[in-house]
Design a protein around this motif. Structure first.
Motif, PDB file in Angstrom:
ATOM      1  N   TYR A   1       0.825  -1.210   0.000  1.00 38.04           N
ATOM      2  CA  TYR A   1       0.000   0.000   0.000  1.00 38.04           C
ATOM      3  C   TYR A   1       0.863   1.265   0.000  1.00 38.04           C
ATOM      4  O   TYR A   1       0.525   2.265  -0.646  1.00 38.04           O
ATOM      5  N   ILE A   2       1.973   1.220   0.735  1.00 38.93           N
ATOM      6  CA  ILE A   2       2.880   2.374   0.770  1.00 38.93           C
ATOM      7  C   ILE A   2       3.449   2.633  -0.621  1.00 38.93           C
ATOM      8  O   ILE A   2       3.507   3.787  -1.084  1.00 38.93           O
ATOM      9  N   GLU A   3       3.862   1.578  -1.297  1.00 35.06           N
ATOM     10  CA  GLU A   3       4.414   1.724  -2.648  1.00 35.06           C
ATOM     11  C   GLU A   3       3.347   2.199  -3.624  1.00 35.06           C
ATOM     12  O   GLU A   3       3.630   2.981  -4.538  1.00 35.06           O
ATOM     13  N   GLU A   4       2.112   1.749  -3.423  1.00 35.71           N
ATOM     14  CA  GLU A   4       1.016   2.219  -4.271  1.00 35.71           C
ATOM     15  C   GLU A   4       0.775   3.712  -4.048  1.00 35.71           C
ATOM     16  O   GLU A   4       0.515   4.449  -5.008  1.00 35.71           O
ATOM     17  N   ALA A   5       0.875   4.144  -2.799  1.00 35.87           N
ATOM     18  CA  ALA A   5       0.717   5.567  -2.496  1.00 35.87           C
ATOM     19  C   ALA A   5       1.770   6.381  -3.225  1.00 35.87           C
ATOM     20  O   ALA A   5       1.477   7.441  -3.806  1.00 35.87           O
ATOM     21  N   MET A   6       3.000   5.893  -3.204  1.00 35.72           N
ATOM     22  CA  MET A   6       4.099   6.593  -3.859  1.00 35.72           C
ATOM     23  C   MET A   6       3.842   6.722  -5.359  1.00 35.72           C
ATOM     24  O   MET A   6       4.174   7.743  -5.974  1.00 35.72           O
ATOM     25  N   ASP A   7       3.221   5.697  -5.938  1.00 38.33           N
ATOM     26  CA  ASP A   7       2.925   5.723  -7.376  1.00 38.33           C
ATOM     27  C   ASP A   7       1.800   6.708  -7.706  1.00 38.33           C
ATOM     28  O   ASP A   7       1.793   7.322  -8.778  1.00 38.33           O
ATOM     29  N   ILE A   8       0.847   6.843  -6.790  1.00 37.77           N
ATOM     30  CA  ILE A   8      -0.301   7.720  -7.028  1.00 37.77           C
ATOM     31  C   ILE A   8       0.054   9.185  -6.811  1.00 37.77           C
ATOM     32  O   ILE A   8      -0.426  10.077  -7.508  1.00 37.77           O
ATOM     33  N   ILE A   9       0.924   9.437  -5.834  1.00 36.09           N
ATOM     34  CA  ILE A   9       1.286  10.808  -5.460  1.00 36.09           C
ATOM     35  C   ILE A   9       2.107  11.504  -6.534  1.00 36.09           C
ATOM     36  O   ILE A   9       3.011  10.906  -7.131  1.00 36.09           O
ATOM     37  N   THR A  10       1.785  12.760  -6.785  1.00 36.34           N
ATOM     38  CA  THR A  10       2.570  13.614  -7.670  1.00 36.34           C
ATOM     39  C   THR A  10       3.088  14.783  -6.836  1.00 36.34           C
ATOM     40  O   THR A  10       2.354  15.751  -6.579  1.00 36.34           O
ATOM     41  N   LEU A  11       4.332  14.679  -6.381  1.00 36.68           N
ATOM     42  CA  LEU A  11       4.898  15.708  -5.517  1.00 36.68           C
ATOM     43  C   LEU A  11       5.332  16.937  -6.304  1.00 36.68           C
ATOM     44  O   LEU A  11       6.101  16.837  -7.255  1.00 36.68           O
ATOM     45  N   LYS A  12       4.824  18.080  -5.877  1.00 36.02           N
ATOM     46  CA  LYS A  12       5.235  19.352  -6.445  1.00 36.02           C
ATOM     47  C   LYS A  12       5.516  20.323  -5.304  1.00 36.02           C
ATOM     48  O   LYS A  12       4.996  20.150  -4.197  1.00 36.02           O
TER      49      LYS A  12
ATOM     50  N   THR B   1       2.835  19.758  -2.205  1.00 37.13           N
ATOM     51  CA  THR B   1       1.560  19.053  -2.283  1.00 37.13           C
ATOM     52  C   THR B   1       1.764  17.651  -2.837  1.00 37.13           C
ATOM     53  O   THR B   1       2.666  17.417  -3.647  1.00 37.13           O
ATOM     54  N   ALA B   2       0.928  16.742  -2.376  1.00 37.30           N
ATOM     55  CA  ALA B   2       0.956  15.364  -2.876  1.00 37.30           C
ATOM     56  C   ALA B   2      -0.003  15.202  -4.048  1.00 37.30           C
ATOM     57  O   ALA B   2      -0.077  14.133  -4.657  1.00 37.30           O
ATOM     58  N   GLY B   3      -0.757  16.253  -4.354  1.00 42.72           N
ATOM     59  CA  GLY B   3      -1.683  16.200  -5.479  1.00 42.72           C
ATOM     60  C   GLY B   3      -3.069  15.721  -5.081  1.00 42.72           C
ATOM     61  O   GLY B   3      -3.301  15.266  -3.958  1.00 42.72           O
ATOM     62  N   SER B   4      -3.995  15.817  -6.001  1.00 38.48           N
ATOM     63  CA  SER B   4      -5.398  15.473  -5.718  1.00 38.48           C
ATOM     64  C   SER B   4      -5.709  13.997  -5.910  1.00 38.48           C
ATOM     65  O   SER B   4      -6.645  13.463  -5.295  1.00 38.48           O
ATOM     66  N   ASP B   5      -4.944  13.294  -6.739  1.00 37.14           N
ATOM     67  CA  ASP B   5      -5.254  11.887  -7.023  1.00 37.14           C
ATOM     68  C   ASP B   5      -5.200  11.035  -5.763  1.00 37.14           C
ATOM     69  O   ASP B   5      -6.049  10.151  -5.560  1.00 37.14           O
ATOM     70  N   ILE B   6      -4.211  11.263  -4.911  1.00 40.08           N
ATOM     71  CA  ILE B   6      -4.085  10.447  -3.705  1.00 40.08           C
ATOM     72  C   ILE B   6      -5.257  10.704  -2.758  1.00 40.08           C
ATOM     73  O   ILE B   6      -5.752   9.778  -2.099  1.00 40.08           O
ATOM     74  N   MET B   7      -5.740  11.953  -2.692  1.00 36.39           N
ATOM     75  CA  MET B   7      -6.879  12.247  -1.824  1.00 36.39           C
ATOM     76  C   MET B   7      -8.151  11.576  -2.340  1.00 36.39           C
ATOM     77  O   MET B   7      -8.966  11.087  -1.556  1.00 36.39           O
ATOM     78  N   ASP B   8      -8.306  11.536  -3.645  1.00 37.20           N
ATOM     79  CA  ASP B   8      -9.461  10.842  -4.231  1.00 37.20           C
ATOM     80  C   ASP B   8      -9.426   9.364  -3.870  1.00 37.20           C
ATOM     81  O   ASP B   8     -10.455   8.767  -3.529  1.00 37.20           O
ATOM     82  N   GLU B   9      -8.234   8.792  -3.922  1.00 39.65           N
ATOM     83  CA  GLU B   9      -8.063   7.368  -3.602  1.00 39.65           C
ATOM     84  C   GLU B   9      -8.346   7.109  -2.122  1.00 39.65           C
ATOM     85  O   GLU B   9      -9.008   6.131  -1.767  1.00 39.65           O
ATOM     86  N   ILE B  10      -7.832   7.985  -1.257  1.00 40.95           N
ATOM     87  CA  ILE B  10      -8.048   7.831   0.188  1.00 40.95           C
ATOM     88  C   ILE B  10      -9.537   7.923   0.521  1.00 40.95           C
ATOM     89  O   ILE B  10     -10.071   7.096   1.276  1.00 40.95           O
ATOM     90  N   LYS B  11     -10.218   8.918  -0.042  1.00 38.54           N
ATOM     91  CA  LYS B  11     -11.645   9.099   0.232  1.00 38.54           C
ATOM     92  C   LYS B  11     -12.451   7.899  -0.245  1.00 38.54           C
ATOM     93  O   LYS B  11     -13.406   7.467   0.407  1.00 38.54           O
ATOM     94  N   ASP B  12     -12.059   7.355  -1.381  1.00 39.18           N
ATOM     95  CA  ASP B  12     -12.751   6.187  -1.932  1.00 39.18           C
ATOM     96  C   ASP B  12     -12.613   4.997  -0.987  1.00 39.18           C
ATOM     97  O   ASP B  12     -13.592   4.302  -0.698  1.00 39.18           O
ATOM     98  N   GLU B  13     -11.402   4.772  -0.479  1.00 39.10           N
ATOM     99  CA  GLU B  13     -11.159   3.641   0.416  1.00 39.10           C
ATOM    100  C   GLU B  13     -11.819   3.859   1.772  1.00 39.10           C
ATOM    101  O   GLU B  13     -12.393   2.945   2.358  1.00 39.10           O
ATOM    102  N   MET B  14     -11.753   5.071   2.299  1.00 41.48           N
ATOM    103  CA  MET B  14     -12.311   5.380   3.608  1.00 41.48           C
ATOM    104  C   MET B  14     -13.844   5.327   3.624  1.00 41.48           C
ATOM    105  O   MET B  14     -14.459   5.240   4.687  1.00 41.48           O
ATOM    106  N   SER B  15     -14.458   5.400   2.452  1.00 41.49           N
ATOM    107  CA  SER B  15     -15.923   5.352   2.383  1.00 41.49           C
ATOM    108  C   SER B  15     -16.445   3.950   2.677  1.00 41.49           C
ATOM    109  O   SER B  15     -17.652   3.740   2.730  1.00 41.49           O
ATOM    110  N   GLY B  16     -15.513   3.000   2.870  1.00 42.27           N
ATOM    111  CA  GLY B  16     -15.932   1.645   3.212  1.00 42.27           C
ATOM    112  C   GLY B  16     -15.398   0.582   2.288  1.00 42.27           C
ATOM    113  O   GLY B  16     -15.577  -0.614   2.523  1.00 42.27           O
TER     114      GLY B  16
ATOM    115  N   LEU C   1      -2.627   4.614   3.057  1.00 41.48           N
ATOM    116  CA  LEU C   1      -2.431   5.644   2.033  1.00 41.48           C
ATOM    117  C   LEU C   1      -2.397   7.031   2.670  1.00 41.48           C
ATOM    118  O   LEU C   1      -1.590   7.884   2.297  1.00 41.48           O
ATOM    119  N   ASP C   2      -3.282   7.260   3.650  1.00 37.21           N
ATOM    120  CA  ASP C   2      -3.351   8.553   4.328  1.00 37.21           C
ATOM    121  C   ASP C   2      -2.055   8.840   5.089  1.00 37.21           C
ATOM    122  O   ASP C   2      -1.505   9.942   4.997  1.00 37.21           O
TER     123      ASP C   2
END
Length: 209
Positions: free
Chosen positions: A45-56, A101-116, A125-126
């Motif tokens: 999951y940590i490696e997946e987070a790294m792939d999703i995140i776009t650091l700027k 910023t880690a970008g918006s994609d990771i937050m979308d993924e976190i919200k999706d997973e946290m919804s259940g 991921l968070d």
């Protein structure tokens, strides 16, 4: 009057801050035992987070005009009120403002997973996103320390963020605008909260060696 323009980092690449992520997840070396299967899942999951995140990131060097009576005045008509910030800056004559910023994609993924969908993955991921974006500030500081060393200067080891100690959260507005954070995909709401959530700002001092 000269326009003050921040340096924008369109792509920041860092090693995964493994220790910090596991600490945020509540694991303590030598005290918390992780089953091999659990460890494998968490690492995935940590490696997946790294792939999703776009650091700027964004950074701006500003001279200190005044620093007394709990007031810090920087060039560009920027004023912060904080006794703790002034104490941290010490004898600094300049500052470095920074944001990432880690970008918006990771937050979308976190919200999706946290919804259940998968709470465990969402939690990992968070935690990973929080530590990775913080590590991006470490990267920015390291970048500037390399440049400053040529001038016999360095950044203070500590940095200070809006909402920490006696530096009110509404100072986030100043950080946001000075750093042109909209250029790295970040915006700010009325409550002085940065969006996407995994976005951070900070200030460090610059001192002579």
């Amino acid at each position: 009057m000269q326009t003050i323009i921040p340096t924008i980092f369109e792509s920041i690449r860092i090693p995964i801050p493994q220790k910090a992520i596991y600490t945020r997840l509540g694991y303590r070396k030598g005290k918390t035992r992780i089953l091999e299967q659990t460890g494998t899942i968490i690492q995935t999951y940590i490696e997946e987070a790294m792939d999703i995140i776009t650091l700027k990131g964004s950074a701006l060097n500003l001279k200190i005009l005044k620093a007394h009576d709990n007031i810090l005045e920087l060039e560009g008509n920027t004023v912060f009120k904080s006794a703790s910030l002034l104490k941290m800056l010490g004898d600094s004559k300049e500052t470095l403002l920074m944001g990432a910023t880690a970008g918006s994609d990771i937050m979308d993924e976190i919200k999706d997973e946290m919804s259940g969908k998968d709470m465990t993955r969402g939690i990992v991921l968070d935690a990973a996103a929080s530590e990775i974006v913080d590590a991006a500030l470490d990267w920015i500081m390291s970048f500037y320390n390399h440049e400053l060393s040529r001038k016999n200067k360095r950044l203070t080891k500590r940095r200070f963020s809006a909402g920490y100690g006696d530096l009110a959260l509404d100072n986030q507005q100043g950080f946001f605008h000075l750093l042109d954070m909209d250029r790295i995909g970040v915006h700010i709401v009325q409550e002085s909260i940065l969006v996407p959530e995994k976005s951070v700002t900070a200030i460090a001092g610059i001192v002579n060696l």
